[in-house]
Design a protein around this motif. Sequence first.
Motif, PDB file in Angstrom:
ATOM      1  N   UNK A  37      44.529  47.594  48.740  1.00  0.00           N
ATOM      2  CA  UNK A  37      43.529  46.579  49.054  1.00  0.00           C
ATOM      3  C   UNK A  37      43.437  46.348  50.556  1.00  0.00           C
ATOM      4  N   UNK A  38      44.593  46.239  51.217  1.00  0.00           N
ATOM      5  CA  UNK A  38      44.596  45.992  52.662  1.00  0.00           C
ATOM      6  C   UNK A  38      43.936  47.144  53.417  1.00  0.00           C
ATOM      7  N   UNK A  39      44.240  48.365  53.042  1.00  0.00           N
ATOM      8  CA  UNK A  39      43.638  49.523  53.707  1.00  0.00           C
ATOM      9  C   UNK A  39      42.144  49.602  53.389  1.00  0.00           C
ATOM     10  N   UNK A  40      41.790  49.377  52.121  1.00  0.00           N
ATOM     11  CA  UNK A  40      40.384  49.465  51.716  1.00  0.00           C
ATOM     12  C   UNK A  40      39.509  48.447  52.411  1.00  0.00           C
ATOM     13  N   UNK A  41      40.078  47.291  52.725  1.00  0.00           N
ATOM     14  CA  UNK A  41      39.304  46.227  53.382  1.00  0.00           C
ATOM     15  C   UNK A  41      38.898  46.588  54.803  1.00  0.00           C
ATOM     16  N   UNK A  42      39.549  47.588  55.391  1.00  0.00           N
ATOM     17  CA  UNK A  42      39.192  47.985  56.751  1.00  0.00           C
ATOM     18  C   UNK A  42      37.855  48.707  56.801  1.00  0.00           C
ATOM     19  N   UNK A  43      37.381  49.205  55.667  1.00  0.00           N
ATOM     20  CA  UNK A  43      36.116  49.955  55.574  1.00  0.00           C
ATOM     21  C   UNK A  43      36.126  51.206  56.458  1.00  0.00           C
ATOM     22  N   UNK A  58      46.588  46.224  40.264  1.00  0.00           N
ATOM     23  CA  UNK A  58      46.288  47.535  39.684  1.00  0.00           C
ATOM     24  C   UNK A  58      44.986  48.036  40.318  1.00  0.00           C
ATOM     25  N   UNK A  59      44.642  49.284  40.022  1.00  0.00           N
ATOM     26  CA  UNK A  59      43.483  49.886  40.673  1.00  0.00           C
ATOM     27  C   UNK A  59      42.195  49.141  40.407  1.00  0.00           C
ATOM     28  N   UNK A  60      42.031  48.628  39.187  1.00  0.00           N
ATOM     29  CA  UNK A  60      40.816  47.898  38.845  1.00  0.00           C
ATOM     30  C   UNK A  60      40.720  46.609  39.651  1.00  0.00           C
ATOM     31  N   UNK A  61      41.840  45.904  39.779  1.00  0.00           N
ATOM     32  CA  UNK A  61      41.844  44.675  40.570  1.00  0.00           C
ATOM     33  C   UNK A  61      41.535  44.945  42.033  1.00  0.00           C
ATOM     34  N   UNK A  62      42.071  46.051  42.553  1.00  0.00           N
ATOM     35  CA  UNK A  62      41.783  46.424  43.935  1.00  0.00           C
ATOM     36  C   UNK A  62      40.284  46.602  44.128  1.00  0.00           C
ATOM     37  N   UNK A  63      39.651  47.370  43.225  1.00  0.00           N
ATOM     38  CA  UNK A  63      38.226  47.637  43.366  1.00  0.00           C
ATOM     39  C   UNK A  63      37.398  46.367  43.172  1.00  0.00           C
ATOM     40  N   UNK A  64      37.791  45.534  42.222  1.00  0.00           N
ATOM     41  CA  UNK A  64      37.068  44.280  42.008  1.00  0.00           C
ATOM     42  C   UNK A  64      37.086  43.419  43.266  1.00  0.00           C
ATOM     43  N   UNK A  65      38.252  43.335  43.925  1.00  0.00           N
ATOM     44  CA  UNK A  65      38.354  42.535  45.139  1.00  0.00           C
ATOM     45  C   UNK A  65      37.499  43.122  46.265  1.00  0.00           C
ATOM     46  N   UNK A  66      37.500  44.454  46.376  1.00  0.00           N
ATOM     47  CA  UNK A  66      36.685  45.092  47.414  1.00  0.00           C
ATOM     48  C   UNK A  66      35.201  44.862  47.164  1.00  0.00           C
ATOM     49  N   UNK A  67      34.784  44.969  45.904  1.00  0.00           N
ATOM     50  CA  UNK A  67      33.368  44.760  45.586  1.00  0.00           C
ATOM     51  C   UNK A  67      32.965  43.302  45.830  1.00  0.00           C
ATOM     52  N   UNK A  86      40.401  50.782  29.831  1.00  0.00           N
ATOM     53  CA  UNK A  86      40.523  50.600  31.267  1.00  0.00           C
ATOM     54  C   UNK A  86      39.526  51.463  32.028  1.00  0.00           C
ATOM     55  N   UNK A  87      39.212  52.648  31.495  1.00  0.00           N
ATOM     56  CA  UNK A  87      38.206  53.477  32.136  1.00  0.00           C
ATOM     57  C   UNK A  87      36.862  52.763  32.131  1.00  0.00           C
ATOM     58  N   UNK A  88      36.508  52.178  30.995  1.00  0.00           N
ATOM     59  CA  UNK A  88      35.251  51.433  30.892  1.00  0.00           C
ATOM     60  C   UNK A  88      35.266  50.240  31.844  1.00  0.00           C
ATOM     61  N   UNK A  89      36.388  49.513  31.875  1.00  0.00           N
ATOM     62  CA  UNK A  89      36.510  48.366  32.747  1.00  0.00           C
ATOM     63  C   UNK A  89      36.394  48.785  34.213  1.00  0.00           C
ATOM     64  N   UNK A  90      36.981  49.929  34.538  1.00  0.00           N
ATOM     65  CA  UNK A  90      36.917  50.421  35.907  1.00  0.00           C
ATOM     66  C   UNK A  90      35.500  50.766  36.326  1.00  0.00           C
ATOM     67  N   UNK A  91      34.760  51.437  35.454  1.00  0.00           N
ATOM     68  CA  UNK A  91      33.372  51.765  35.757  1.00  0.00           C
ATOM     69  C   UNK A  91      32.539  50.495  35.899  1.00  0.00           C
ATOM     70  N   UNK A  92      32.807  49.522  35.048  1.00  0.00           N
ATOM     71  CA  UNK A  92      32.093  48.251  35.137  1.00  0.00           C
ATOM     72  C   UNK A  92      32.438  47.499  36.419  1.00  0.00           C
ATOM     73  N   UNK A  93      33.649  47.742  36.942  1.00  0.00           N
ATOM     74  CA  UNK A  93      34.080  47.062  38.166  1.00  0.00           C
ATOM     75  C   UNK A  93      33.460  47.672  39.416  1.00  0.00           C
ATOM     76  N   UNK A  94      32.800  48.812  39.244  1.00  0.00           N
ATOM     77  CA  UNK A  94      32.128  49.413  40.391  1.00  0.00           C
ATOM     78  C   UNK A  94      32.616  50.795  40.768  1.00  0.00           C
TER      79      UNK A  94
END
Length: 224
Positions: A37-43, A58-67, A86-94
């Motif tokens: 999350x910290x690295x991803x926030x740097x864009x 987890x990966x889904x939470x990371x992506x949700x926070x970034x989105x 989780x795959x469906x949830x991940x796709x829904x998360x962006x």
Amino acid sequence: MRLLIAEDDPRLLKTLIHIFESNKFIVDGVSNGTDALAYGETEEYDGLILDIMMPGYDGIQVLQELRKKKITTPALFLTARTEVEQRVEGLDAGADDYLPKPFAASELLARTRAMLRRKDNYCPDLLALGDVFLNRSTYDLSYKEGIQALSGKEFQIMEMLMQKPHMIISTDQFISHIWGWDSNVDTSVVWVHISNLRKKISGLHAPLEIRFVRSAGYVLEEIP
């Protein structure tokens, strides 16, 4: 192209980094969701490769926070075959795609390239400045009938310059983007690669110049 890979299995993370670096990607690797999350926030990244099950977020939470922060960096999830929900949830998360484990390196690279082609600021295989072309597939620089093969670091520096022609890029920007924030690479290494690029541009008789701006950095310009 720069990728962030988040994978908590150290052996798999090492393998993933090797696969992408061998194919001329710039890669940062982390082993937990908090760092991801910290690295991803740097864009700073063109794409994200995220494991779903990681310590911290987890990966889904990371992506949700970034989105939530309006960060649109394309993302591909690595998943276990049994993680259907989780795959469906991940796709829904962006997420843009997912790849079940185990996977072939060739498919991972193909899916990553497809994901990067779909990003909002689409990156074509050819970068052009006037009649000079940088081929992202073959890592060649060409002008008219001439072709010069570039090394990995030469290609990465030239890619940065051609993405921002007429704009000054500092030595620190080259180092942080290509070698990473934690690198202890000396600034003279950048100068050596720039010097080699200048020779190859001259060998093509291409109407380009990498100009040094004192106390600022380097800028790629067309020669009239």
